[in-house]
Scaffold this active site. Structure first.
Site, short mmCIF file in Angstrom:
data_model
loop_
_atom_site.label_atom_id
_atom_site.label_comp_id
_atom_site.label_asym_id
_atom_site.label_seq_id
_atom_site.Cartn_x
_atom_site.Cartn_y
_atom_site.Cartn_z
CB ILE A 121 -1.08 0.13 1.24
CG1 ILE A 121 -1.97 -1.28 1.20
CG2 ILE A 121 -1.71 1.20 1.41
CD1 ILE A 121 -2.80 -1.56 2.15
CG ASP A 134 10.07 0.17 4.30
OD1 ASP A 134 10.29 -0.59 5.19
OD2 ASP A 134 9.09 -0.04 3.56
CG ASP A 155 13.35 0.74 12.89
OD1 ASP A 155 11.97 1.12 13.31
OD2 ASP A 155 13.88 -0.41 13.32
CG LEU A 188 -5.18 -11.21 25.83
CD1 LEU A 188 -4.22 -9.82 25.18
CD2 LEU A 188 -6.55 -10.28 26.30
CG ASN A 198 -9.86 -8.94 12.86
OD1 ASN A 198 -10.95 -9.09 12.64
ND2 ASN A 198 -8.99 -8.41 11.84
CE1 TYR A 234 -2.27 -4.05 11.81
CE2 TYR A 234 -4.57 -4.58 11.76
CZ TYR A 234 -3.31 -4.00 11.02
OH TYR A 234 -3.66 -3.53 9.81
CE LYS A 274 -2.73 -0.43 11.33
NZ LYS A 274 -1.99 0.47 10.51
CB THR A 317 -1.17 -6.36 0.39
OG1 THR A 317 -1.71 -6.95 1.56
CG2 THR A 317 -1.95 -5.14 -0.26
#
Ligand code: NAD
Length: 451
Positions: free
Chosen positions: A223, A242, A265, A301, A351, A357, A361, A392
Protein backbone atom coordinates in the site's frame (compact mmCIF):
# COMPACT_ATOMS: atom_id res chain seq x y z
CA UNK A 1 -1.18 -7.80 -6.30
CA UNK A 2 -3.11 -7.72 -9.58
CA UNK A 3 -6.88 -8.04 -9.66
CA UNK A 4 -6.39 -11.29 -11.58
CA UNK A 5 -5.68 -12.94 -8.23
CA UNK A 6 -9.46 -12.96 -7.83
CA UNK A 7 -10.31 -16.12 -9.81
CA UNK A 8 -13.97 -16.09 -8.78
CA UNK A 9 -14.40 -12.62 -10.23
CA UNK A 10 -12.72 -13.62 -13.48
CA UNK A 11 -14.92 -16.67 -13.79
CA UNK A 12 -18.19 -14.90 -13.04
CA UNK A 13 -17.36 -12.08 -15.47
CA UNK A 14 -17.68 -14.46 -18.46
CA UNK A 15 -21.18 -15.05 -19.93
CA UNK A 16 -21.32 -18.77 -18.93
CA UNK A 17 -19.92 -17.93 -15.49
CA UNK A 18 -22.50 -15.18 -15.06
CA UNK A 19 -25.29 -17.56 -16.09
CA UNK A 20 -24.10 -20.22 -13.67
CA UNK A 21 -23.58 -17.89 -10.73
CA UNK A 22 -27.02 -16.28 -11.14
CA UNK A 23 -28.67 -19.74 -11.39
CA UNK A 24 -26.89 -20.84 -8.23
CA UNK A 25 -27.68 -17.57 -6.43
CA UNK A 26 -23.97 -16.76 -5.97
CA UNK A 27 -22.95 -13.12 -5.46
CA UNK A 28 -22.01 -11.14 -8.55
CA UNK A 29 -18.62 -9.44 -8.49
CA UNK A 30 -18.15 -6.80 -11.16
CA UNK A 31 -14.62 -5.51 -11.92
CA UNK A 32 -14.57 -1.92 -10.68
CA UNK A 33 -13.86 1.06 -12.93
CA UNK A 34 -10.60 2.61 -11.77
CA UNK A 35 -9.03 5.95 -12.57
CA UNK A 36 -6.93 6.55 -15.66
CA UNK A 37 -5.69 10.01 -16.68
CA UNK A 38 -8.04 11.69 -19.12
CA UNK A 39 -10.97 9.46 -18.17
CA UNK A 40 -14.41 11.19 -18.07
CA UNK A 41 -15.57 11.86 -14.49
CA UNK A 42 -18.72 9.75 -14.89
CA UNK A 43 -19.77 6.75 -16.98
CA UNK A 44 -23.11 8.37 -17.86
CA UNK A 45 -25.20 11.49 -17.18
CA UNK A 46 -25.87 12.67 -13.63
CA UNK A 47 -29.35 12.98 -12.17
CA UNK A 48 -29.39 15.68 -9.53
CA UNK A 49 -32.06 16.94 -7.21
CA UNK A 50 -32.71 18.49 -3.84
CA UNK A 51 -35.29 18.94 -1.14
CA UNK A 52 -36.77 22.46 -0.80
CA UNK A 53 -34.45 25.00 0.89
CA UNK A 54 -31.37 23.12 -0.29
CA UNK A 55 -28.09 25.01 -0.21
CA UNK A 56 -25.54 22.73 -1.92
CA UNK A 57 -27.07 22.03 -5.33
CA UNK A 58 -25.42 25.04 -7.03
CA UNK A 59 -22.00 23.63 -6.07
CA UNK A 60 -22.94 20.22 -7.46
CA UNK A 61 -24.13 21.79 -10.71
CA UNK A 62 -20.96 23.83 -11.10
CA UNK A 63 -18.60 20.94 -10.34
CA UNK A 64 -20.37 18.64 -12.79
CA UNK A 65 -20.32 21.34 -15.47
CA UNK A 66 -16.61 22.14 -14.91
CA UNK A 67 -15.80 18.43 -15.10
CA UNK A 68 -17.68 18.12 -18.40
CA UNK A 69 -20.43 15.85 -17.04
CA UNK A 70 -23.96 16.00 -18.46
CA UNK A 71 -26.94 16.37 -16.11
CA UNK A 72 -30.50 15.17 -16.65
CA UNK A 73 -33.73 16.13 -14.91
CA UNK A 74 -35.15 12.63 -14.56
CA UNK A 75 -34.03 9.01 -14.70
CA UNK A 76 -34.15 7.47 -18.20
CA UNK A 77 -36.88 4.85 -18.55
CA UNK A 78 -35.94 1.19 -18.79
CA UNK A 79 -34.30 0.60 -22.18
CA UNK A 80 -34.23 4.33 -23.03
CA UNK A 81 -31.07 6.39 -22.86
CA UNK A 82 -27.75 5.78 -21.15
CA UNK A 83 -27.77 4.56 -17.58
CA UNK A 84 -26.95 7.13 -14.92
CA UNK A 85 -23.31 7.78 -14.01
CA UNK A 86 -24.37 9.43 -10.76
CA UNK A 87 -27.45 10.25 -8.74
CA UNK A 88 -26.89 13.14 -6.33
CA UNK A 89 -29.45 14.48 -3.87
CA UNK A 90 -29.06 17.58 -1.73
CA UNK A 91 -30.91 16.74 1.49
CA UNK A 92 -29.50 19.67 3.45
CA UNK A 93 -32.90 21.38 3.40
CA UNK A 94 -34.73 18.51 5.14
CA UNK A 95 -35.61 19.89 8.56
CA UNK A 96 -38.15 17.33 9.83
CA UNK A 97 -38.52 13.56 9.60
CA UNK A 98 -41.83 13.85 7.72
CA UNK A 99 -39.90 15.37 4.81
CA UNK A 100 -37.50 12.44 4.49
CA UNK A 101 -40.05 10.98 2.06
CA UNK A 102 -38.32 13.20 -0.52
CA UNK A 103 -35.49 10.64 -0.52
CA UNK A 104 -37.83 7.82 -1.52
CA UNK A 105 -39.48 9.94 -4.19
CA UNK A 106 -36.16 10.89 -5.75
CA UNK A 107 -34.20 7.66 -5.51
CA UNK A 108 -36.91 5.02 -5.99
CA UNK A 109 -37.28 5.49 -9.78
CA UNK A 110 -33.54 6.10 -10.21
CA UNK A 111 -31.70 3.44 -8.24
CA UNK A 112 -32.13 0.67 -10.80
CA UNK A 113 -31.02 3.03 -13.55
CA UNK A 114 -27.57 3.56 -12.04
CA UNK A 115 -24.80 2.28 -14.33
CA UNK A 116 -22.05 -0.17 -13.37
CA UNK A 117 -19.54 1.70 -11.15
CA UNK A 118 -22.10 4.54 -10.90
CA UNK A 119 -22.39 6.79 -7.87
CA UNK A 120 -25.15 7.53 -5.35
CA UNK A 121 -24.38 10.58 -3.21
CA UNK A 122 -26.48 12.31 -0.57
CA UNK A 123 -25.49 15.70 0.84
CA UNK A 124 -26.67 16.88 4.23
CA UNK A 125 -26.02 19.14 7.21
CA UNK A 126 -24.04 17.72 10.16
CA UNK A 127 -26.71 16.78 12.74
CA UNK A 128 -24.71 18.39 15.55
CA UNK A 129 -24.93 21.69 13.68
CA UNK A 130 -28.65 21.44 13.00
CA UNK A 131 -30.87 24.38 13.87
CA UNK A 132 -33.10 22.41 16.27
CA UNK A 133 -33.96 18.95 17.56
CA UNK A 134 -36.22 17.94 14.69
CA UNK A 135 -33.66 19.10 12.14
CA UNK A 136 -30.99 17.03 13.93
CA UNK A 137 -33.14 13.90 13.84
CA UNK A 138 -33.94 14.28 10.14
CA UNK A 139 -30.29 14.82 9.20
CA UNK A 140 -29.14 11.92 11.38
CA UNK A 141 -31.60 9.67 9.53
CA UNK A 142 -29.67 10.23 6.29
CA UNK A 143 -26.92 7.94 7.54
CA UNK A 144 -29.15 4.89 7.80
CA UNK A 145 -30.74 5.69 4.45
CA UNK A 146 -27.43 5.93 2.60
CA UNK A 147 -25.86 2.88 4.22
CA UNK A 148 -28.94 0.82 3.32
CA UNK A 149 -29.28 2.19 -0.21
CA UNK A 150 -25.57 1.44 -0.81
CA UNK A 151 -26.31 -2.20 -0.02
CA UNK A 152 -28.97 -2.27 -2.75
CA UNK A 153 -26.58 -1.05 -5.43
CA UNK A 154 -25.10 -3.56 -7.84
CA UNK A 155 -22.35 -3.90 -10.43
CA UNK A 156 -19.72 -1.96 -8.57
CA UNK A 157 -21.83 1.15 -7.89
CA UNK A 158 -21.18 2.92 -4.57
CA UNK A 159 -23.20 5.09 -2.18
CA UNK A 160 -21.88 7.70 0.27
CA UNK A 161 -23.10 10.59 2.45
CA UNK A 162 -21.39 13.96 2.84
CA UNK A 163 -22.32 16.21 5.75
CA UNK A 164 -21.38 19.76 4.79
CA UNK A 165 -21.21 22.29 7.64
CA UNK A 166 -23.18 25.53 7.22
CA UNK A 167 -20.97 27.95 5.31
CA UNK A 168 -18.63 25.22 4.08
CA UNK A 169 -20.06 24.79 0.60
CA UNK A 170 -16.90 26.25 -0.98
CA UNK A 171 -14.86 23.46 0.64
CA UNK A 172 -16.97 20.68 -0.91
CA UNK A 173 -15.48 20.42 -4.40
CA UNK A 174 -12.52 18.09 -3.74
CA UNK A 175 -14.74 15.63 -1.87
CA UNK A 176 -17.43 15.72 -4.52
CA UNK A 177 -14.93 15.15 -7.30
CA UNK A 178 -13.36 12.24 -5.39
CA UNK A 179 -16.63 10.50 -4.58
CA UNK A 180 -18.03 10.98 -8.10
CA UNK A 181 -14.86 9.75 -9.79
CA UNK A 182 -13.51 6.24 -10.16
CA UNK A 183 -10.80 7.17 -7.64
CA UNK A 184 -13.30 6.21 -4.92
CA UNK A 185 -13.91 2.77 -6.49
CA UNK A 186 -13.74 0.84 -3.19
CA UNK A 187 -15.24 3.52 -0.88
CA UNK A 188 -18.90 2.81 -0.12
CA UNK A 189 -21.33 3.25 2.77
CA UNK A 190 -19.18 6.04 4.22
CA UNK A 191 -20.04 9.32 5.93
CA UNK A 192 -17.66 12.19 5.23
CA UNK A 193 -17.72 15.52 7.06
CA UNK A 194 -16.69 18.72 5.31
CA UNK A 195 -16.10 21.84 7.36
CA UNK A 196 -15.05 25.36 6.56
CA UNK A 197 -11.34 25.41 5.87
CA UNK A 198 -8.82 26.73 3.37
CA UNK A 199 -9.67 24.82 0.25
CA UNK A 200 -7.57 26.24 -2.57
CA UNK A 201 -8.72 24.81 -5.88
CA UNK A 202 -5.57 23.57 -7.63
CA UNK A 203 -4.61 25.14 -10.97
CA UNK A 204 -4.85 21.67 -12.43
CA UNK A 205 -7.08 19.03 -10.80
CA UNK A 206 -4.78 16.38 -12.30
CA UNK A 207 -1.69 17.83 -10.56
CA UNK A 208 -2.88 19.05 -7.15
CA UNK A 209 0.47 18.30 -5.49
CA UNK A 210 2.61 20.30 -7.94
CA UNK A 211 5.44 21.95 -6.00
CA UNK A 212 4.66 20.08 -2.79
CA UNK A 213 6.74 17.62 -0.75
CA UNK A 214 5.30 14.40 0.69
CA UNK A 215 6.80 11.84 3.08
CA UNK A 216 5.43 8.28 3.14
CA UNK A 217 6.51 5.63 5.66
CA UNK A 218 6.57 1.94 4.75
CA UNK A 219 6.79 2.88 1.07
CA UNK A 220 9.01 0.09 -0.34
CA UNK A 221 6.06 -2.14 -1.24
CA UNK A 222 2.33 -2.82 -0.90
CA UNK A 223 0.00 0.00 0.00
CA UNK A 224 2.85 2.41 0.83
CA UNK A 225 4.35 2.02 -2.63
CA UNK A 226 0.94 2.71 -4.20
CA UNK A 227 0.59 5.85 -2.03
CA UNK A 228 4.03 7.10 -3.09
CA UNK A 229 3.31 6.48 -6.77
CA UNK A 230 -0.09 8.19 -6.55
CA UNK A 231 1.21 11.31 -4.79
CA UNK A 232 4.04 11.49 -7.36
CA UNK A 233 1.46 11.14 -10.16
CA UNK A 234 -0.31 14.12 -8.59
CA UNK A 235 2.90 16.16 -8.84
CA UNK A 236 4.55 15.80 -5.40
CA UNK A 237 8.21 15.20 -4.70
CA UNK A 238 7.93 12.11 -2.49
CA UNK A 239 10.37 11.12 0.25
CA UNK A 240 9.89 7.36 0.59
CA UNK A 241 10.81 5.85 3.94
CA UNK A 242 11.36 2.24 5.01
CA UNK A 243 13.62 0.07 7.16
CA UNK A 244 17.23 -0.46 6.00
CA UNK A 245 16.52 -4.15 5.13
CA UNK A 246 14.06 -2.88 2.48
CA UNK A 247 16.64 -0.44 1.08
CA UNK A 248 16.92 -2.02 -2.36
CA UNK A 249 13.16 -2.08 -3.02
CA UNK A 250 12.87 1.40 -1.55
CA UNK A 251 15.51 2.75 -3.96
CA UNK A 252 13.59 1.21 -6.88
CA UNK A 253 10.40 2.99 -5.84
CA UNK A 254 12.25 6.30 -5.37
CA UNK A 255 13.89 6.00 -8.80
CA UNK A 256 10.64 5.08 -10.52
CA UNK A 257 8.89 8.21 -9.23
CA UNK A 258 11.80 10.66 -9.17
CA UNK A 259 11.62 10.83 -5.38
CA UNK A 260 14.10 10.49 -2.52
CA UNK A 261 14.74 7.31 -0.53
CA UNK A 262 15.31 7.61 3.21
CA UNK A 263 16.10 4.39 5.06
CA UNK A 264 14.87 4.79 8.59
CA UNK A 265 13.43 2.48 11.22
CA UNK A 266 10.65 4.70 12.55
CA UNK A 267 10.90 3.06 15.97
CA UNK A 268 14.57 4.04 16.45
CA UNK A 269 15.24 6.53 19.24
CA UNK A 270 16.71 9.06 16.85
CA UNK A 271 14.07 8.58 14.10
CA UNK A 272 11.96 11.67 14.93
CA UNK A 273 15.02 13.95 14.94
CA UNK A 274 16.45 12.30 11.81
CA UNK A 275 13.20 12.71 9.85
CA UNK A 276 12.70 16.29 11.00
CA UNK A 277 16.31 17.17 10.07
CA UNK A 278 16.01 15.52 6.64
CA UNK A 279 12.79 17.34 5.78
CA UNK A 280 14.06 20.65 7.13
CA UNK A 281 17.48 20.57 5.47
CA UNK A 282 16.51 19.10 2.10
CA UNK A 283 13.06 20.57 1.63
CA UNK A 284 12.50 23.31 4.17
CA UNK A 285 9.47 21.46 5.54
CA UNK A 286 6.85 18.98 4.39
CA UNK A 287 3.37 19.38 2.96
CA UNK A 288 2.03 15.83 3.23
CA UNK A 289 2.97 13.18 5.81
CA UNK A 290 1.54 9.68 5.39
CA UNK A 291 1.96 7.25 8.29
CA UNK A 292 1.55 3.95 6.46
CA UNK A 293 4.23 1.69 7.98
CA UNK A 294 2.53 -1.08 9.92
CA UNK A 295 3.02 -4.67 11.03
CA UNK A 296 0.98 -7.54 12.44
CA UNK A 297 2.14 -10.12 15.04
CA UNK A 298 -1.06 -12.09 15.66
CA UNK A 299 -1.69 -14.33 18.69
CA UNK A 300 -4.70 -14.78 20.94
CA UNK A 301 -4.38 -12.80 24.15
CA UNK A 302 -3.61 -15.84 26.31
CA UNK A 303 -0.59 -16.59 24.10
CA UNK A 304 0.51 -13.02 23.40
CA UNK A 305 4.20 -12.65 24.28
CA UNK A 306 5.38 -9.17 25.30
CA UNK A 307 7.68 -8.90 22.23
CA UNK A 308 4.72 -9.34 19.89
CA UNK A 309 2.63 -6.82 21.77
CA UNK A 310 5.43 -4.26 21.95
CA UNK A 311 6.54 -4.56 18.32
CA UNK A 312 3.05 -3.84 16.97
CA UNK A 313 2.28 -0.99 19.37
CA UNK A 314 5.68 0.57 18.69
CA UNK A 315 5.56 0.55 14.87
CA UNK A 316 1.84 1.18 14.40
CA UNK A 317 1.19 3.73 17.12
CA UNK A 318 3.90 5.04 19.47
CA UNK A 319 6.52 5.73 16.77
CA UNK A 320 3.92 7.62 14.79
CA UNK A 321 3.03 9.78 17.80
CA UNK A 322 6.71 10.63 18.33
CA UNK A 323 7.17 11.54 14.65
CA UNK A 324 4.14 13.84 14.73
CA UNK A 325 5.37 15.50 17.92
CA UNK A 326 8.81 16.16 16.41
CA UNK A 327 7.43 17.53 13.13
CA UNK A 328 4.96 19.80 14.93
CA UNK A 329 7.53 20.99 17.47
CA UNK A 330 9.90 21.94 14.65
CA UNK A 331 7.01 23.72 12.90
CA UNK A 332 7.52 21.66 9.77
CA UNK A 333 3.81 21.15 9.14
CA UNK A 334 2.18 24.49 8.40
CA UNK A 335 -0.57 26.09 6.37
CA UNK A 336 -1.93 23.60 3.82
CA UNK A 337 -0.18 20.73 5.61
CA UNK A 338 -1.79 17.29 5.49
CA UNK A 339 -1.17 14.42 7.90
CA UNK A 340 -2.77 11.12 6.91
CA UNK A 341 -2.62 7.95 8.90
CA UNK A 342 -3.51 4.36 8.07
CA UNK A 343 -5.85 2.68 10.54
CA UNK A 344 -7.71 -0.55 9.78
CA UNK A 345 -11.10 -2.17 10.06
CA UNK A 346 -9.37 -4.22 12.76
CA UNK A 347 -9.16 -1.03 14.82
CA UNK A 348 -12.90 -0.43 14.43
CA UNK A 349 -14.44 -3.91 14.64
CA UNK A 350 -11.68 -5.85 16.40
CA UNK A 351 -10.29 -9.17 15.21
CA UNK A 352 -9.69 -12.37 17.12
CA UNK A 353 -5.94 -12.83 17.59
CA UNK A 354 -5.26 -9.13 17.02
CA UNK A 355 -5.60 -7.41 20.41
CA UNK A 356 -2.24 -5.72 19.79
CA UNK A 357 -3.08 -4.69 16.22
CA UNK A 358 -6.64 -3.63 17.14
CA UNK A 359 -5.34 -1.48 19.99
CA UNK A 360 -2.75 0.16 17.74
CA UNK A 361 -5.18 0.87 14.92
CA UNK A 362 -7.88 2.25 17.27
CA UNK A 363 -5.14 4.38 18.84
CA UNK A 364 -4.42 5.78 15.40
CA UNK A 365 -8.02 7.03 15.28
CA UNK A 366 -7.31 8.67 18.63
CA UNK A 367 -4.38 10.49 17.02
CA UNK A 368 -6.77 11.92 14.44
CA UNK A 369 -9.27 12.96 17.12
CA UNK A 370 -6.69 14.72 19.26
CA UNK A 371 -4.64 16.40 16.54
CA UNK A 372 -7.48 17.59 14.29
CA UNK A 373 -8.26 20.76 16.29
CA UNK A 374 -4.57 21.62 16.74
CA UNK A 375 -3.81 21.16 13.04
CA UNK A 376 -6.88 23.19 12.07
CA UNK A 377 -5.35 26.13 13.96
CA UNK A 378 -2.27 25.81 11.76
CA UNK A 379 -4.38 25.67 8.58
CA UNK A 380 -3.54 21.97 8.27
CA UNK A 381 -5.57 18.75 8.56
CA UNK A 382 -5.30 15.16 9.76
CA UNK A 383 -7.45 12.25 8.59
CA UNK A 384 -7.29 8.47 8.55
CA UNK A 385 -8.11 5.73 6.10
CA UNK A 386 -9.26 2.42 7.52
CA UNK A 387 -8.71 -0.24 4.86
CA UNK A 388 -10.75 -3.42 4.81
CA UNK A 389 -9.63 -6.40 2.75
CA UNK A 390 -6.93 -5.17 0.37
CA UNK A 391 -5.16 -7.52 -2.08
CA UNK A 392 -1.53 -7.40 -0.88
CA UNK A 393 1.22 -9.86 0.07
CA UNK A 394 -0.27 -9.76 3.58
CA UNK A 395 -3.73 -10.95 2.50
CA UNK A 396 -2.35 -13.34 -0.18
CA UNK A 397 -0.71 -15.26 2.67
CA UNK A 398 -4.05 -15.88 4.43
CA UNK A 399 -5.57 -19.39 4.42
CA UNK A 400 -7.94 -19.85 1.43
CA UNK A 401 -11.25 -19.77 3.33
CA UNK A 402 -10.32 -16.79 5.49
CA UNK A 403 -9.19 -14.99 2.34
CA UNK A 404 -12.35 -15.80 0.37
CA UNK A 405 -14.49 -14.73 3.34
CA UNK A 406 -12.62 -11.43 3.60
CA UNK A 407 -12.97 -10.81 -0.11
CA UNK A 408 -16.69 -11.44 -0.42
CA UNK A 409 -18.08 -10.06 2.86
CA UNK A 410 -18.65 -6.57 1.53
CA UNK A 411 -21.17 -4.85 -0.71
CA UNK A 412 -18.82 -4.96 -3.72
CA UNK A 413 -18.09 -8.70 -3.15
CA UNK A 414 -14.37 -8.32 -3.85
CA UNK A 415 -11.14 -7.16 -2.24
CA UNK A 416 -9.82 -3.68 -2.79
CA UNK A 417 -6.46 -2.83 -4.36
CA UNK A 418 -3.61 -0.78 -2.86
CA UNK A 419 -4.47 1.95 -5.37
CA UNK A 420 -7.92 2.33 -3.76
CA UNK A 421 -6.31 3.20 -0.42
CA UNK A 422 -3.80 5.45 -2.18
CA UNK A 423 -6.48 7.42 -4.07
CA UNK A 424 -8.36 8.05 -0.83
CA UNK A 425 -5.17 9.33 0.76
CA UNK A 426 -4.52 11.52 -2.29
CA UNK A 427 -7.96 13.12 -1.79
CA UNK A 428 -7.15 13.88 1.86
CA UNK A 429 -3.70 15.17 0.77
CA UNK A 430 -5.05 17.63 -1.79
CA UNK A 431 -4.63 21.35 -1.07
CA UNK A 432 -8.32 21.57 -2.00
CA UNK A 433 -9.28 19.34 0.96
CA UNK A 434 -8.70 21.94 3.69
CA UNK A 435 -12.26 21.44 4.93
CA UNK A 436 -11.77 17.69 5.36
CA UNK A 437 -10.34 17.33 8.86
CA UNK A 438 -10.76 14.69 11.55
CA UNK A 439 -12.36 12.08 9.29
CA UNK A 440 -11.88 8.33 9.39
CA UNK A 441 -12.92 6.90 6.04
CA UNK A 442 -13.07 3.18 5.49
CA UNK A 443 -11.80 1.83 2.19
CA UNK A 444 -13.58 -1.47 2.51
CA UNK A 445 -16.26 -1.84 -0.17
CA UNK A 446 -18.79 -1.41 2.66
CA UNK A 447 -17.51 -4.41 4.60
CA UNK A 448 -20.08 -6.17 6.72
CA UNK A 449 -17.50 -6.36 9.50
CA UNK A 450 -17.80 -3.54 12.00
CA UNK A 451 -20.28 -1.74 9.79
P1 NAD B 1 3.32 -4.42 3.99
O1 NAD B 1 3.86 -5.33 5.04
O2 NAD B 1 3.35 -4.89 2.57
O3 NAD B 1 4.07 -3.00 4.06
C1 NAD B 1 4.39 -2.36 5.27
C2 NAD B 1 5.71 -1.64 5.09
O4 NAD B 1 6.03 -0.99 6.32
C3 NAD B 1 6.86 -2.57 4.73
O5 NAD B 1 7.55 -2.08 3.62
C4 NAD B 1 7.71 -2.56 5.99
O6 NAD B 1 9.09 -2.76 5.75
C5 NAD B 1 7.43 -1.15 6.53
N1 NAD B 1 7.79 -1.06 7.94
C6 NAD B 1 7.54 -1.97 8.93
N2 NAD B 1 8.12 -1.58 10.08
C7 NAD B 1 8.75 -0.40 9.83
C8 NAD B 1 9.54 0.47 10.63
N3 NAD B 1 9.79 0.20 11.90
N4 NAD B 1 10.03 1.58 10.05
C9 NAD B 1 9.80 1.86 8.75
N5 NAD B 1 9.07 1.07 7.95
C10 NAD B 1 8.54 -0.06 8.48
O7 NAD B 1 1.83 -4.06 4.45
P2 NAD B 1 0.60 -3.39 3.64
O8 NAD B 1 -0.43 -4.44 3.48
O9 NAD B 1 1.04 -2.62 2.46
O10 NAD B 1 0.06 -2.40 4.79
C11 NAD B 1 0.31 -1.02 4.83
C12 NAD B 1 -0.53 -0.41 5.94
O11 NAD B 1 -1.91 -0.68 5.71
C13 NAD B 1 -0.21 -0.97 7.33
O12 NAD B 1 -0.29 0.07 8.28
C14 NAD B 1 -1.33 -1.98 7.55
O13 NAD B 1 -1.57 -2.20 8.92
C15 NAD B 1 -2.48 -1.28 6.88
N6 NAD B 1 -3.59 -2.16 6.47
C16 NAD B 1 -3.44 -3.12 5.51
C17 NAD B 1 -4.54 -3.91 5.15
C18 NAD B 1 -4.46 -4.98 4.06
O14 NAD B 1 -5.48 -5.61 3.78
N7 NAD B 1 -3.32 -5.20 3.43
C19 NAD B 1 -5.77 -3.73 5.79
C20 NAD B 1 -5.88 -2.76 6.78
C21 NAD B 1 -4.79 -1.96 7.09
Amino acid sequence: MSPTADRYQRLTSTPPGRFLSSRLGLPESTPLRRYEPGQPLLVGPALIGGAPEHRLLPVVERVLKDAGARTVAEAPAEGAGAKLGAVVFDASGITASEDLAALREFFSPAIDRIAASGRLIVLGTPPEQAADRRHHVAQRALEGFVRSAAKELRHGATGNLVYVAPGAQDALESTLRFLLSSKSAYVSGQVVRVDEGGADAPKDWDAPQAGRVAAVTGASRGIGEAIARTLARDGAHVVVIDIPQQGEDLAKVANAIGGTALTLDITADDAPAALAAHLQERHGGVDVVVHNAGITRDRTLARMKPERWDAVLEVNLSAQERLNDALLLANLIGDGGRVITVSSIGGIAGNRGQTNYGASKAGVIGIVETLAPELAQRGATINAVAPGFIETQMTAAMPLFVREGGRRMNSLTQGGLPIDVAETIAWFASPASGGVNGNVVRVCGQSLIGA
